[in-house]
Design a protein around this motif. Structure first.
Motif, short mmCIF file in Angstrom:
data_model
loop_
_atom_site.label_atom_id
_atom_site.label_comp_id
_atom_site.label_asym_id
_atom_site.label_seq_id
_atom_site.Cartn_x
_atom_site.Cartn_y
_atom_site.Cartn_z
N LEU A 116 -1.64 1.96 -9.52
CA LEU A 116 -0.33 2.55 -9.28
C LEU A 116 0.35 1.77 -8.16
O LEU A 116 -0.24 1.54 -7.10
CB LEU A 116 -0.46 4.02 -8.87
CG LEU A 116 0.82 4.70 -8.37
CD1 LEU A 116 1.85 4.84 -9.49
CD2 LEU A 116 0.51 6.06 -7.75
N ARG A 117 1.59 1.36 -8.41
CA ARG A 117 2.42 0.73 -7.38
C ARG A 117 3.73 1.48 -7.30
O ARG A 117 4.30 1.85 -8.32
CB ARG A 117 2.68 -0.75 -7.70
CG ARG A 117 1.47 -1.65 -7.48
CD ARG A 117 1.80 -3.10 -7.81
NE ARG A 117 1.92 -3.28 -9.27
CZ ARG A 117 2.42 -4.36 -9.82
NH1 ARG A 117 2.91 -5.34 -9.09
NH2 ARG A 117 2.47 -4.47 -11.14
N ILE A 118 4.22 1.72 -6.08
CA ILE A 118 5.47 2.44 -5.85
C ILE A 118 6.38 1.56 -5.00
O ILE A 118 5.95 0.99 -3.99
CB ILE A 118 5.22 3.80 -5.17
CG1 ILE A 118 4.35 4.70 -6.07
CG2 ILE A 118 6.53 4.50 -4.84
CD1 ILE A 118 3.96 6.02 -5.44
N PHE A 119 7.65 1.47 -5.41
CA PHE A 119 8.64 0.64 -4.71
C PHE A 119 9.81 1.53 -4.29
O PHE A 119 10.16 2.50 -4.96
CB PHE A 119 9.18 -0.45 -5.64
CG PHE A 119 8.12 -1.37 -6.19
CD1 PHE A 119 7.84 -2.58 -5.59
CD2 PHE A 119 7.41 -1.01 -7.34
CE1 PHE A 119 6.88 -3.43 -6.12
CE2 PHE A 119 6.44 -1.84 -7.87
CZ PHE A 119 6.17 -3.05 -7.25
N ASN A 120 10.43 1.18 -3.15
CA ASN A 120 11.66 1.87 -2.79
C ASN A 120 12.83 1.26 -3.53
O ASN A 120 12.68 0.32 -4.31
CB ASN A 120 11.88 1.88 -1.27
CG ASN A 120 12.11 0.49 -0.70
OD1 ASN A 120 12.39 -0.48 -1.42
ND2 ASN A 120 12.00 0.36 0.62
N GLN A 168 11.08 -2.97 -2.26
CA GLN A 168 9.98 -3.16 -1.32
C GLN A 168 8.81 -2.25 -1.71
O GLN A 168 8.98 -1.04 -1.89
CB GLN A 168 10.43 -2.83 0.10
CG GLN A 168 11.58 -3.71 0.57
CD GLN A 168 12.25 -3.16 1.82
OE1 GLN A 168 12.37 -1.94 1.99
NE2 GLN A 168 12.70 -4.03 2.68
N LYS A 169 7.62 -2.84 -1.85
CA LYS A 169 6.45 -2.05 -2.23
C LYS A 169 6.00 -1.20 -1.04
O LYS A 169 5.78 -1.73 0.06
CB LYS A 169 5.32 -2.97 -2.70
CG LYS A 169 4.10 -2.23 -3.22
CD LYS A 169 3.19 -3.14 -4.01
CE LYS A 169 2.68 -4.29 -3.20
NZ LYS A 169 1.74 -5.13 -3.96
N VAL A 170 5.85 0.11 -1.25
CA VAL A 170 5.48 1.02 -0.18
C VAL A 170 4.11 1.66 -0.41
O VAL A 170 3.55 2.26 0.51
CB VAL A 170 6.55 2.12 0.01
CG1 VAL A 170 7.88 1.51 0.42
CG2 VAL A 170 6.71 2.95 -1.25
N PHE A 171 3.59 1.58 -1.63
CA PHE A 171 2.28 2.19 -1.92
C PHE A 171 1.61 1.42 -3.04
O PHE A 171 2.27 1.02 -4.01
CB PHE A 171 2.44 3.65 -2.32
CG PHE A 171 1.15 4.40 -2.52
CD1 PHE A 171 0.50 4.99 -1.44
CD2 PHE A 171 0.56 4.49 -3.77
CE1 PHE A 171 -0.69 5.69 -1.63
CE2 PHE A 171 -0.63 5.17 -3.96
CZ PHE A 171 -1.27 5.77 -2.88
#
Length: 388
Positions: A325-329, A333-336
């Motif tokens: 799992l990847r989370i971006f704003n 920008q990747k935040v998690f």
């Protein structure tokens, strides 16, 4: 806000005001956090260097930006209900603050745009302030274009496999078969046989040579509920293929909502192979993971300790223990990031520049996620709504 220097007189040998316009014929830089407010047209025929200052557009009269050289601003903002009309591009190095009024560019000239450079971002976009016409980016893998028409913000999120040197995007609330803003038409009856209906309400133009997914949304104005026999599961992304001159299936990897309001993410495709994209309908998907998990696509998280939606649960990920799992704003920008995700995300960053603020958590807003299920050879993406 710091006091603005309102341009209405001769600044130096490089600038002059004539015929109700500010004219730059020599080198100029806005430095050391200086702020300039423009209430008149801006004609730029020489270098306008990026710096740490702000150039804002204000007032209730239309403002035209023209000239032979594209001005490069560090920060800019718009509080001009008469709108700002672009006759050449504006290059933004840092931030665009949308307050009131639109940046308007010619809808038939994609090279004239509001261009967010390598680190450019924006704040405050809304129905009242956005880009009507073309917005552009440089070297950004994930970006949400703040585009729309005169009435509504209708953003498109581009998630590229690698950073494209240039990508442009515009939105049109027009019938693709008979658009009023561009010369080319995209007949909604010219389609491959596997497409049932192509929307006649709206479309986007997005150009990039790098394979990517797009995420677009619909609302009541999109009128998807008026399409005969339409269901949520039948909605899919379609594109006007330049080589075959017809609507073809791009497909979707995630979808959420209902027929009045929802979000869809496409399969990976090369945007520049298509002259336009919009919504179409198909029979129900055969992908068993998508059928078993119809809500995959949109999630709501409120990590306030009340026991409801405190952490992100993606049903079905246990079917593929080898997942990520990847989370971006919203600025890409990747935040998690987590390999073999098991419900760890609680609104706190574990990578990127937000790590020092872990105690406060990530700011509320809309985030973009990407799920890979390696064992099943599947990939899904969509939006995460974080509420504090």
């Amino acid at each position: 806000m710091k006091p603005l220097l309102h341009i209405a007189f001769l600044l130096s040998v490089s600038f002059a005001v004539a015929q109700s316009a500010l004219y730059n014929s020599g080198n100029f830089a806005v430095q050391h956090n200086a702020q300039i407010g423009l209430h008149t047209d801006f004609i730029n025929d020489a270098n306008f260097e990026p710096s740490s200052g702000l150039v804002g557009f204000y007032g209730n009269r239309p403002i035209i930006v023209s000239g032979n050289v594209s001005p490069a601003f560090w920060d800019t903002e718009i509080m001009a209900d008469g709108n700002v009309f672009l006759q050449n591009p504006i290059l933004v190095q840092n931030n665009v603050n949308f307050i009131l009024g639109d940046f308007l560019s010619p809808t038939n000239i994609p090279t004239i745009n509001l261009n967010f450079m390598d680190q450019g971002f924006f704040t405050g976009e809304s129905n009242a302030s956005k880009v009507t016409g073309f917005a552009a980016i440089n070297n950004r893998e994930v970006f949400s274009f703040p585009v729309g028409d005169s009435e509504q913000l209708r953003p498109l999120t581009l998630n590229s496999q690698s950073a494209p040197p240039l990508a442009v995007c515009a939105y049109f609330y027009e019938d693709p078969s008979n658009p009023s803003s561009i010369l080319q038409a995209f007949d909604t009856e010219e389609k491959v046989k596997d497409i049932g209906t192509v929307s006649d309400q709206e479309f986007w133009i997005v150009e990039s040579d790098v394979p990517a997914q797009v995420t677009i949304s619909w609302n009541s104005r999109s009128a998807l509920g008026d399409i005969p026999n339409a269901t949520l599961e039948s909605i899919i992304v379609v594109g006007w293929n330049k080589s075959s001159n017809q609507w073809v299936i791009i497909g979707n990897s995630a979808i959420g909502g209902d027929l009045s309001l929802g979000v869809i993410t496409s399969q990976t495709f090369v945007p520049s192979d298509y002259a336009a994209i919009t919504f179409g309908t198909l029979p129900l998907p055969t992908d068993t993971f998508a059928v078993d998990n119809p809500t995959l696509g949109n999630y709501f998280l409120s990590p306030n300790g009340d026991g409801t939606n405190d952490f992100l649960v993606i049903d079905g990920m246990e079917e593929s223990p080898n997942n990520s799992l990847r989370i971006f704003n919203r600025y890409g920008q990747k935040v998690f990031e987590k390999i073999n995700y098991t419900n760890e995300f609680r609104g706190v960053a574990n990578t990127g520049s937000m790590i020092p603020n872990q105690a406060a958590g990530l700011p509320e807003g809309v985030y973009f996620y990407l799920v890979t299920l390696d064992d099943l050879e599947l990939e899904y993406s969509g939006f995460l709504f974080l509420d504090k």
